[in-house]
Scaffold this motif. Structure first.
Motif, PDB file in Angstrom:
ATOM      1  N   ASP A  77       0.875  -1.039  -0.196  1.00 31.30           N
ATOM      2  CA  ASP A  77       0.054  -0.128  -0.011  1.00 31.30           C
ATOM      3  C   ASP A  77       0.826   1.348   0.001  1.00 31.30           C
ATOM      4  O   ASP A  77       1.928   1.191  -0.239  1.00 31.30           O
ATOM      5  CB  ASP A  77      -1.011   0.072   1.119  1.00 31.30           C
ATOM      6  CG  ASP A  77      -0.310  -0.127   2.522  1.00 31.30           C
ATOM      7  OD1 ASP A  77       1.045   0.027   2.750  1.00 31.30           O
ATOM      8  OD2 ASP A  77      -0.974  -0.191   3.608  1.00 31.30           O
ATOM      9  N   GLY A  78       0.199   2.356   0.262  1.00 31.24           N
ATOM     10  CA  GLY A  78       1.012   3.718   0.101  1.00 31.24           C
ATOM     11  C   GLY A  78       1.548   4.088  -1.338  1.00 31.24           C
ATOM     12  O   GLY A  78       2.561   4.901  -1.194  1.00 31.24           O
ATOM     13  N   LEU A  79       0.910   3.510  -2.138  1.00 29.95           N
ATOM     14  CA  LEU A  79       1.435   3.881  -3.546  1.00 29.95           C
ATOM     15  C   LEU A  79       0.545   5.154  -4.331  1.00 29.95           C
ATOM     16  O   LEU A  79      -0.493   5.403  -4.036  1.00 29.95           O
ATOM     17  CB  LEU A  79       1.067   2.752  -4.448  1.00 29.95           C
ATOM     18  CG  LEU A  79       1.800   1.235  -4.058  1.00 29.95           C
ATOM     19  CD1 LEU A  79       1.325   0.342  -5.056  1.00 29.95           C
ATOM     20  CD2 LEU A  79       3.399   1.530  -3.983  1.00 29.95           C
ATOM     21  N   SER A  80       1.409   5.973  -5.150  1.00 32.73           N
ATOM     22  CA  SER A  80       0.525   7.025  -5.770  1.00 32.73           C
ATOM     23  C   SER A  80       1.685   7.581  -6.687  1.00 32.73           C
ATOM     24  O   SER A  80       2.820   7.318  -6.689  1.00 32.73           O
ATOM     25  CB  SER A  80       0.422   8.362  -4.632  1.00 32.73           C
ATOM     26  OG  SER A  80       1.812   8.931  -3.980  1.00 32.73           O
ATOM     27  N   GLY A  81       1.095   8.499  -7.631  1.00 34.02           N
ATOM     28  CA  GLY A  81       1.779   8.503  -8.800  1.00 34.02           C
ATOM     29  C   GLY A  81       1.809   7.612  -9.836  1.00 34.02           C
ATOM     30  O   GLY A  81       1.202   6.752  -9.945  1.00 34.02           O
ATOM     31  N   PRO A  82       2.631   8.088 -11.187  1.00 40.06           N
ATOM     32  CA  PRO A  82       2.366   7.040 -12.296  1.00 40.06           C
ATOM     33  C   PRO A  82       3.335   5.721 -11.997  1.00 40.06           C
ATOM     34  O   PRO A  82       4.195   6.051 -11.396  1.00 40.06           O
ATOM     35  CB  PRO A  82       2.979   8.059 -13.263  1.00 40.06           C
ATOM     36  CG  PRO A  82       3.672   8.840 -12.693  1.00 40.06           C
ATOM     37  CD  PRO A  82       3.244   9.248 -11.397  1.00 40.06           C
ATOM     38  N   TYR A  83       3.026   4.755 -12.641  1.00 37.64           N
ATOM     39  CA  TYR A  83       3.854   3.655 -12.631  1.00 37.64           C
ATOM     40  C   TYR A  83       3.625   2.870 -14.101  1.00 37.64           C
ATOM     41  O   TYR A  83       2.482   3.225 -14.772  1.00 37.64           O
ATOM     42  CB  TYR A  83       3.045   2.600 -11.593  1.00 37.64           C
ATOM     43  CG  TYR A  83       3.668   2.987 -10.122  1.00 37.64           C
ATOM     44  CD1 TYR A  83       4.763   2.913  -9.633  1.00 37.64           C
ATOM     45  CD2 TYR A  83       2.716   3.532  -9.202  1.00 37.64           C
ATOM     46  CE1 TYR A  83       4.923   3.154  -8.295  1.00 37.64           C
ATOM     47  CE2 TYR A  83       2.846   4.244  -8.025  1.00 37.64           C
ATOM     48  CZ  TYR A  83       4.120   3.799  -7.518  1.00 37.64           C
ATOM     49  OH  TYR A  83       4.531   4.474  -5.985  1.00 37.64           O
ATOM     50  N   CYS A  84       4.618   2.030 -14.269  1.00 36.66           N
ATOM     51  CA  CYS A  84       4.303   1.123 -15.475  1.00 36.66           C
ATOM     52  C   CYS A  84       4.609  -0.273 -14.905  1.00 36.66           C
ATOM     53  O   CYS A  84       5.329  -0.539 -14.098  1.00 36.66           O
ATOM     54  CB  CYS A  84       5.506   1.601 -16.423  1.00 36.66           C
ATOM     55  SG  CYS A  84       5.416   3.097 -17.215  1.00 36.66           S
ATOM     56  N   TRP A  85       4.080  -1.341 -16.002  1.00 36.27           N
ATOM     57  CA  TRP A  85       4.196  -2.621 -15.534  1.00 36.27           C
ATOM     58  C   TRP A  85       5.574  -2.998 -16.013  1.00 36.27           C
ATOM     59  O   TRP A  85       6.266  -2.479 -16.796  1.00 36.27           O
ATOM     60  CB  TRP A  85       3.421  -3.511 -16.336  1.00 36.27           C
ATOM     61  CG  TRP A  85       1.923  -3.508 -15.912  1.00 36.27           C
ATOM     62  CD1 TRP A  85       0.808  -3.104 -16.740  1.00 36.27           C
ATOM     63  CD2 TRP A  85       1.426  -3.786 -14.522  1.00 36.27           C
ATOM     64  NE1 TRP A  85      -0.392  -3.108 -15.917  1.00 36.27           N
ATOM     65  CE2 TRP A  85      -0.072  -3.510 -14.729  1.00 36.27           C
ATOM     66  CE3 TRP A  85       1.893  -4.067 -13.366  1.00 36.27           C
ATOM     67  CZ2 TRP A  85      -0.997  -3.538 -13.825  1.00 36.27           C
ATOM     68  CZ3 TRP A  85       0.758  -4.203 -12.144  1.00 36.27           C
ATOM     69  CH2 TRP A  85      -0.745  -3.897 -12.368  1.00 36.27           C
ATOM     70  N   TYR A  86       6.424  -3.802 -15.303  1.00 34.02           N
ATOM     71  CA  TYR A  86       7.642  -4.263 -15.726  1.00 34.02           C
ATOM     72  C   TYR A  86       8.005  -5.612 -14.951  1.00 34.02           C
ATOM     73  O   TYR A  86       7.280  -6.368 -14.084  1.00 34.02           O
ATOM     74  CB  TYR A  86       8.692  -3.233 -15.278  1.00 34.02           C
ATOM     75  CG  TYR A  86       9.443  -3.599 -13.967  1.00 34.02           C
ATOM     76  CD1 TYR A  86      10.852  -4.395 -13.972  1.00 34.02           C
ATOM     77  CD2 TYR A  86       9.089  -3.522 -12.814  1.00 34.02           C
ATOM     78  CE1 TYR A  86      11.716  -4.610 -13.148  1.00 34.02           C
ATOM     79  CE2 TYR A  86       9.831  -3.680 -11.452  1.00 34.02           C
ATOM     80  CZ  TYR A  86      10.863  -4.303 -11.765  1.00 34.02           C
ATOM     81  OH  TYR A  86      11.869  -4.618 -10.799  1.00 34.02           O
ATOM     82  N   VAL A  87       9.068  -6.379 -15.820  1.00 36.71           N
ATOM     83  CA  VAL A  87       9.399  -7.700 -15.152  1.00 36.71           C
ATOM     84  C   VAL A  87      10.743  -7.696 -15.262  1.00 36.71           C
ATOM     85  O   VAL A  87      11.697  -6.953 -16.033  1.00 36.71           O
ATOM     86  CB  VAL A  87       8.941  -8.886 -16.283  1.00 36.71           C
ATOM     87  CG1 VAL A  87       7.326  -8.989 -16.003  1.00 36.71           C
ATOM     88  CG2 VAL A  87       9.248  -8.635 -17.768  1.00 36.71           C
ATOM     89  N   ASN A  88      11.496  -8.435 -14.137  1.00 38.55           N
ATOM     90  CA  ASN A  88      13.118  -8.428 -14.352  1.00 38.55           C
ATOM     91  C   ASN A  88      13.186  -9.963 -14.302  1.00 38.55           C
ATOM     92  O   ASN A  88      12.774 -10.846 -13.494  1.00 38.55           O
ATOM     93  CB  ASN A  88      13.189  -8.309 -12.613  1.00 38.55           C
ATOM     94  CG  ASN A  88      14.880  -7.947 -12.610  1.00 38.55           C
ATOM     95  OD1 ASN A  88      15.321  -7.683 -11.658  1.00 38.55           O
ATOM     96  ND2 ASN A  88      15.954  -8.292 -13.579  1.00 38.55           N
ATOM     97  N   LEU A  89      13.946 -10.560 -15.482  1.00 40.82           N
ATOM     98  CA  LEU A  89      14.333 -11.649 -15.790  1.00 40.82           C
ATOM     99  C   LEU A  89      15.741 -12.260 -15.614  1.00 40.82           C
ATOM    100  O   LEU A  89      16.544 -11.396 -15.488  1.00 40.82           O
ATOM    101  CB  LEU A  89      14.148 -11.916 -17.331  1.00 40.82           C
ATOM    102  CG  LEU A  89      12.655 -11.738 -17.898  1.00 40.82           C
ATOM    103  CD1 LEU A  89      12.516 -12.326 -19.162  1.00 40.82           C
ATOM    104  CD2 LEU A  89      11.524 -12.210 -16.864  1.00 40.82           C
TER     105      LEU A  89
END
Length: 359
Positions: free
Chosen positions: A321-333
């Motif tokens: 929780d505590g999220l705000s502002g813009p984000y994008c999906w991503y993956v780390n392989l």
């Protein structure tokens, strides 16, 4: 005149010949063939009359249609059945009336562009519309391209590190390549989530990390096409990431947050050197490991500031929780001795949909 027992008749261009003569025998064969065809036509006509009263079909004469007299709303409604950006593009290329800007109308774009705009607005939710690029009157961004993008909102358009590639050219799927113990990242940077609820599904192979990260359009991605790359754990890159910070990031200090498919743990960071609020492999209620073939679902609700995780359509729990502002999906392989990671991303359908955007 007789020649070899058969009369010769001059062939003309009107007879369909190439010059020369035909014999009387050949002419007789042609006449018999014509008689057979006429008989067949008569037979078919009579059979048609026996099946019903069929009038002679009218002759269609090609005419020029003044498309400017066709009401735009009618045209838009009919054309909307095409549905895809490719079909609309083909229509736009047929003539200027469809693909050219209409200077006499109130529109600043073509009839096809208007159909594309209406299609996007009718299909996209408010949250999705907020993630789409704004229309640019100069034509740098068109409604056709936005419609195409809406159909492919979730793709891994940014690859960072030298050991990652798209699977057979498919930008919705990435896999590792190269040597062992390597790390690389794929980001869906074209879909920036700023508000509302957003849901995506990730089909996994191996033990990847899946999460969210801040959009950084100014990041020089070409500088990170070789070697390892990771958004968390490399203090040397934190200053570079924070240089991309914008006012809309807000007050939240969670700039990256991910879920480990290996053991289900949580990691997040504020990209500050030796920050005490940087957490790695943190245990949380609902954590559960995954294996190849599982589908990890993620629900980012920016109205509530939460990130919730699902496994094969089963709720694991609210991870952060505590999220705000813009984000994008991503993956780390990673590529390691136990196997090679791969992930595909899909808009999916929220298992317990309550208005969340499936994207």
């Amino acid at each position: 005149m007789a020649d070899g027992g058969g009369e010769k008749i001059l062939k003309t261009a009107e007879d369909g010949g190439q010059g020369g003569v035909v014999t009387a025998e050949e002419a007789a064969q042609l006449r018999r063939r014509i008689a057979e065809l006429e008989s067949e036509i008569e037979r078919l006509r009579r059979r048609g009359q026996g099946e019903g009263n069929h009038g002679v079909l009218p002759v269609v004469v090609a005419t020029t249609v003044d498309l400017s007299r066709v009401d735009t709303s009618i045209f838009s409604h009919v054309t909307s059945f095409l549905g895809t950006s490719r079909e609309l593009l083909n229509l736009a290329l047929t003539c200027k009336a469809f693909g050219w800007r209409q200077p006499v109308s109130t529109l600043n774009w073509s009839l096809v562009e208007e159909v594309a705009r209406q299609t996007v607005c009718s299909r996209a939710t408010d949250d999705e519309m907020s993630c789409l690029p704004q229309y640019v009157v100069t034509g740098a961004t068109t409604w056709l391209s936005i419609l195409h993008r809406h159909g492919h909102l979730l793709v891994f358009d940014v690859l960072l590190g030298g050991y990652i590639e798209h699977v057979n050219g498919d930008k919705t799927a990435v896999c590792m390549k190269g040597g062992y113990f390597c790390s690389s990242v794929a980001v869906s940077s074209g879909y920036v989530m700023r508000s509302g609820a957003h849901y995506a599904e990730f089909l996994i192979t191996g033990e990847p990390y899946i999460g969210i990260v801040r959009p950084m359009p100014g990041l020089d991605t070409s500088a990170y096409q070789e070697g390892d790359f990771c958004f968390i754990g490399d203090d040397d890159l934190y200053a570079v990431f924070l240089f991309q910070r914008s006012d809309d990031w807000g007050d939240s200090d969670v700039h990256e947050c991910d879920f480990s498919c290996d053991d289900g743990t949580l990691s997040f960071t504020a990209w500050e050197e030796n920050a005490i609020d940087e957490i790695s492999n943190y245990e949380w209620v609902g954590m559960e490991s995954c294996q190849s073939g599982d589908t990890v679902g993620m629900l980012l609700n920016l109205d509530e500031g939460t990130l919730t995780v699902y496994k094969n359509n089963r709720l694991l729990g609210m991870m952060k929780d505590g999220l705000s502002g813009p984000y994008c999906w991503y993956v780390n392989l990673f590529k390691h001795q136990t196997g090679t990671d791969a992930v595909s991303i899909n808009r999916g359908t929220h298992p317990n949909s309550d208005g969340a955007t499936s994207a």
